[in-house]
Enzyme design. Sequence first.
Site, PDB file in Angstrom:
ATOM      1  N   GLY A  32      13.778  -3.997   8.345  1.00 38.26           N
ATOM      2  CA  GLY A  32      13.672  -3.293   9.628  1.00 38.26           C
ATOM      3  C   GLY A  32      12.452  -2.395   9.701  1.00 38.26           C
ATOM      4  N   ASP A  47       8.307   7.333   3.619  1.00 37.33           N
ATOM      5  CA  ASP A  47       8.141   8.572   4.390  1.00 37.33           C
ATOM      6  C   ASP A  47       7.964   8.309   5.887  1.00 37.33           C
ATOM      7  OD1 ASP A  47       5.602   7.538   4.520  1.00 37.33           O
ATOM      8  OD2 ASP A  47       4.633   9.161   3.410  1.00 37.33           O
ATOM      9  N   GLY A  48       7.912   7.028   6.266  1.00 35.78           N
ATOM     10  CA  GLY A  48       7.795   6.698   7.689  1.00 35.78           C
ATOM     11  C   GLY A  48       6.389   6.866   8.249  1.00 35.78           C
ATOM     12  N   ARG A  93       0.229  -0.929  18.734  1.00 33.61           N
ATOM     13  CA  ARG A  93       0.025  -2.372  18.532  1.00 33.61           C
ATOM     14  C   ARG A  93       0.639  -3.129  19.691  1.00 33.61           C
ATOM     15  NH1 ARG A  93       1.944  -4.684  12.797  1.00 33.61           N
ATOM     16  NH2 ARG A  93       4.074  -4.585  13.551  1.00 33.61           N
ATOM     17  N   ASP A 139       9.463 -11.550   6.663  1.00 31.89           N
ATOM     18  CA  ASP A 139       9.492 -10.514   7.699  1.00 31.89           C
ATOM     19  C   ASP A 139       8.107 -10.304   8.302  1.00 31.89           C
ATOM     20  OD1 ASP A 139       9.414  -9.551   4.885  1.00 31.89           O
ATOM     21  OD2 ASP A 139       8.764  -7.683   5.807  1.00 31.89           O
ATOM     22  N   ASN A 140       7.096 -10.898   7.700  1.00 33.08           N
ATOM     23  CA  ASN A 140       5.741 -10.791   8.233  1.00 33.08           C
ATOM     24  C   ASN A 140       5.274 -12.105   8.850  1.00 33.08           C
ATOM     25  OD1 ASN A 140       5.591  -8.114   7.465  1.00 33.08           O
ATOM     26  ND2 ASN A 140       4.611  -8.556   5.519  1.00 33.08           N
TER      27      ASN A 140
HETATM   28  P1  AMP Z   1       5.248  -4.320   5.117  1.00 28.60           P
HETATM   29  O1  AMP Z   1       5.039  -4.799   3.714  1.00 28.60           O
HETATM   30  O2  AMP Z   1       4.232  -3.348   5.608  1.00 28.60           O
HETATM   31  O3  AMP Z   1       5.474  -5.421   6.072  1.00 28.60           O
HETATM   32  O4  AMP Z   1       6.609  -3.445   5.073  1.00 28.60           O
HETATM   33  C1  AMP Z   1       7.797  -3.909   4.503  1.00 28.60           C
HETATM   34  C2  AMP Z   1       8.945  -2.978   4.857  1.00 28.60           C
HETATM   35  O5  AMP Z   1       8.718  -1.675   4.346  1.00 28.60           O
HETATM   36  C3  AMP Z   1       9.182  -2.808   6.329  1.00 28.60           C
HETATM   37  O6  AMP Z   1      10.575  -2.717   6.510  1.00 28.60           O
HETATM   38  C4  AMP Z   1       8.500  -1.499   6.648  1.00 28.60           C
HETATM   39  O7  AMP Z   1       9.043  -0.868   7.770  1.00 28.60           O
HETATM   40  C5  AMP Z   1       8.772  -0.708   5.391  1.00 28.60           C
HETATM   41  N1  AMP Z   1       7.771   0.357   5.118  1.00 28.60           N
HETATM   42  C6  AMP Z   1       6.498   0.200   4.681  1.00 28.60           C
HETATM   43  N2  AMP Z   1       5.894   1.390   4.521  1.00 28.60           N
HETATM   44  C7  AMP Z   1       6.800   2.347   4.858  1.00 28.60           C
HETATM   45  C8  AMP Z   1       6.799   3.772   4.902  1.00 28.60           C
HETATM   46  N3  AMP Z   1       5.728   4.491   4.547  1.00 28.60           N
HETATM   47  N4  AMP Z   1       7.926   4.398   5.309  1.00 28.60           N
HETATM   48  C9  AMP Z   1       9.024   3.707   5.663  1.00 28.60           C
HETATM   49  N5  AMP Z   1       9.095   2.369   5.639  1.00 28.60           N
HETATM   50  C10 AMP Z   1       8.005   1.677   5.244  1.00 28.60           C
HETATM   51 MG    MG Z   2       5.909  -5.963   7.773  1.00 33.37          MG
END
Ligand code: AMP
Ligand code: MG
Length: 479
Positions: free
Chosen positions: A92, A127-128, A178, A254-255
């Site tokens: 998510g 950390d979001g 985005r 998920d990507n």
């Molecule tokens: P990504 O590899 O960027 O596609 O992210 C994979 C998952 O990690 C997704 O569910 C993102 O929302 C979550 N995510 C990545 N970086 C953060 C962050 N700094 N804080 C919270 N969730 C993150």
């Molecule tokens: Mg992603």
Amino acid sequence: MSVAPETTVVLGNRFATELPELAVRWQAESTPAPRLLVLNEPLSAELGIDPAWLRSADGMGLLGGTRVPAGAEPVAQAYAGHQFGGWVPRLGDGRALLLGELVDTRGRLRDLHLKGSGRTPFARGGDGLAAVGPMLREYVVSEAMHAMHIPTTRALSVVATGRPVRRDTVLDGAVLARVAASHLRVGSFEYVSAAGELDVLRRLADHAIARHYPAAADADNPYLALLDAVIAGQAWLIAQWMLVGFVHGVMNTDNMTIAGETIDYGPCAFMDAFDPKTVFSSIDARGRYAYGNQPTVAGWNLARFAEALLPLIADDQDRGIALATASLQDFARQYAAAWTAGMQRKLGLPDDIDDSVVAELADDLLAHLERDQVDFTSFFRRLSATARGDAAPAFDDDWVARWLALGPDADGMDGLNPVYIPRNHLVEEALAAASAGDMDPVERLLVAITSPYTERPGFERYAEPAPDDFGCYQTFCGT
Ligand code: AMP
Ligand code: MG
């Protein structure tokens, strides 16, 4: 959070309304000292939003997530995914929000989404937040992809938040706005399918069909038609990546989008010297997502999508598997056809040349490029110059003579082989400057890569491979 009544931006809540099981109403974190670092004016115009308004305090509030237009209902989206092959049932939007959908000036429904807008219920240990550098990176690379006519999410803006972000060091926080055809992912289907909620799965599939592949609704088997449409889109997309030397770096399910757009520019980078083993991501030690593996991985991801759809494809599981397998088996053929057609254009070859001749010539070429470690991007421009008699061949071989004998169209080649791509050393240099407060190198890089085919004086160094001392390039996830 305050509401800006004077905005003309109207955001719909179609995803949240049709798929409440996948939507968690949420709001962005405050931005202590927002600063607009970059705004995509052509994209604003395409969306029918006045760029001057986006530069105002209210507009910046929209782009940073703190001023939500009346009626909008931002949500964090739920999805699952296979990360590096391992199943994760709940991922998510951990640091992202779907603000809503808007209809652009061409009548298309587009998602407006924020990344780096604070923790959500999906944040797990994160950390979001996002830092300025990686958000500008997504902006630059996705705009380069768009300029090369490769389906991609777009970047509307990057707002620096004034909130510190702790990584190896303390960095400036940022929010990326985005725009996407949608944020439906293979992982969205996996999430619902794994929960065994057949009615939600059907609603999700119907939503995807209505939004992206309306013709599938009229097929004998609409859900098999959806699978076929996604397979076709990905076969084409991955071929386009391969033709420009793009390495996504984190092709988790998920990507991978249902709409067929490139998404989530994390550890991605462009290959310099041609080598199928090229990997940039620091966490991809085994090379699962290496350049040369991308078509195979895409096929693997599509198999996960087919599995998720199985209960909709047929009541009888064996029959569903047989139908889905036949569809999946066609991915390799469609990918090869898209790649060969692309190579034919890159090499400026006439349309009437047989595919097998093109494929053999291209395969021989790649063997030469790999052997001599030739820079992939500049090679094709040098080749057209060779055809005009303006440059020596990149390598000494009868391959060039074989190619010339086919009567290549040098001007046609220059119309589709880029001079300027966001080369790793240029991106790093520009992001380092931006992180130190100087946006000029990012702006200049954007000027180069948004007109990738037009060679311009003053941009010579943007066309050149990395200097030898640039060394071994590594990129990082989750930044
Ligand atoms: P990504 O590899 O960027 O596609 O992210 C994979 C998952 O990690 C997704 O569910 C993102 O929302 C979550 N995510 C990545 N970086 C953060 C962050 N700094 N804080 C919270 N969730 C993150
Ligand atoms: Mg992603």
